[in-house]
Motif scaffolding. Sequence first.
Motif, PDB file in Angstrom:
ATOM      1  N   TRP A 158       0.854  -1.188   0.000  1.00 29.69           N
ATOM      2  CA  TRP A 158       0.000   0.000   0.000  1.00 29.69           C
ATOM      3  C   TRP A 158       0.890   1.238   0.000  1.00 29.69           C
ATOM      4  CZ3 TRP A 158      -5.036  -0.610  -0.790  1.00 29.69           C
ATOM      5  CH2 TRP A 158      -5.628  -1.835  -0.445  1.00 29.69           C
ATOM      6  N   ASN A 161      -3.098   4.706   0.042  1.00 27.82           N
ATOM      7  CA  ASN A 161      -4.361   4.126  -0.433  1.00 27.82           C
ATOM      8  C   ASN A 161      -4.266   3.536  -1.843  1.00 27.82           C
ATOM      9  OD1 ASN A 161      -6.112   4.527   1.816  1.00 27.82           O
ATOM     10  ND2 ASN A 161      -6.173   6.718   1.324  1.00 27.82           N
ATOM     11  N   ARG A 162      -3.086   3.452  -2.396  1.00 27.71           N
ATOM     12  CA  ARG A 162      -2.894   2.802  -3.693  1.00 27.71           C
ATOM     13  C   ARG A 162      -2.204   1.461  -3.455  1.00 27.71           C
ATOM     14  NH1 ARG A 162       0.663   6.218  -7.329  1.00 27.71           N
ATOM     15  NH2 ARG A 162       1.814   6.424  -5.365  1.00 27.71           N
ATOM     16  N   GLU A 171      -0.390  -0.484 -10.438  1.00 28.03           N
ATOM     17  CA  GLU A 171      -1.378   0.007  -9.483  1.00 28.03           C
ATOM     18  C   GLU A 171      -2.732  -0.659  -9.738  1.00 28.03           C
ATOM     19  OE1 GLU A 171      -3.520   4.194  -8.079  1.00 28.03           O
ATOM     20  OE2 GLU A 171      -1.642   4.248  -9.253  1.00 28.03           O
ATOM     21  N   GLU A 173      -6.839  -1.277  -8.227  1.00 28.30           N
ATOM     22  CA  GLU A 173      -7.929  -1.060  -7.288  1.00 28.30           C
ATOM     23  C   GLU A 173      -8.238  -2.394  -6.632  1.00 28.30           C
ATOM     24  OE1 GLU A 173     -11.208   0.548  -9.397  1.00 28.30           O
ATOM     25  OE2 GLU A 173     -10.128   2.335 -10.074  1.00 28.30           O
TER      26      GLU A 173
END
Length: 232
Positions: A158, A161-162, A171, A173
């Motif tokens: 992390w 928050n990525r 990267e 989600e």
Amino acid sequence: MKFLVPLFSFLLLTGCVASSVPENPIAPIQTISGGEITGDTTSLYWYSHRQKRAIQLSEVLIVGDASKYQSDYRWREGKLREMKRQGTQLHDDGLKSFTMHVRYDTEGNAVFQRYTVADTVLPLSDAQLTELKIQANTAIDLVKNQNKQGKSLIQGRWAGNRFMRCGDNRELEVAFQPTLSDSMLQQVQALSQDGFMAVNGKIQKKALIAEQLLLLKGNTQHCIYPPKLLDE
């Protein structure tokens, strides 16, 4: 009729030769990965094969916050020939370092074994030697089944928050399916600024669909790679 007998013998001989042809060394080696959690034990696996024949199995196993070991299995021509394991384990009155090294002949018999715990050499029983093979086969079956379902071991860090995948820093989600419990979700959120995570999951476009959380650690944990304990 005199011609048919030699011809029949030739066909039989050709069939025997074809059935014993070794694997094609030019064929690419494929590696798949996976993992599981059983109780407080997390196991991570990397399995390499060529033309459906096993070549190598690497393993990292973590028990709670204390015991940890890694293993390296090697096959030649589809037969297990060598394994090595090292790390720490509970033994008698506490946590101790250990190493284990076994070589097998073409018939699967252990022709060399060395097992040390805290520098003390101990024998390996027949049951222990058998269990090593069972563990390897069970791990391979697990990774194969997960691969058929499109799942693999995915790990990353992390960064604000990525989630950045190990290996290529891609990267992604992150979505958990099924959704994590509230307590686990809070732990993930607490580490989402600076932490490490490993899951069983799938990559769909730019998203990581995490189906099982395997490891969640702070920023001191680095990406975990398959151990190389045996000589090439």
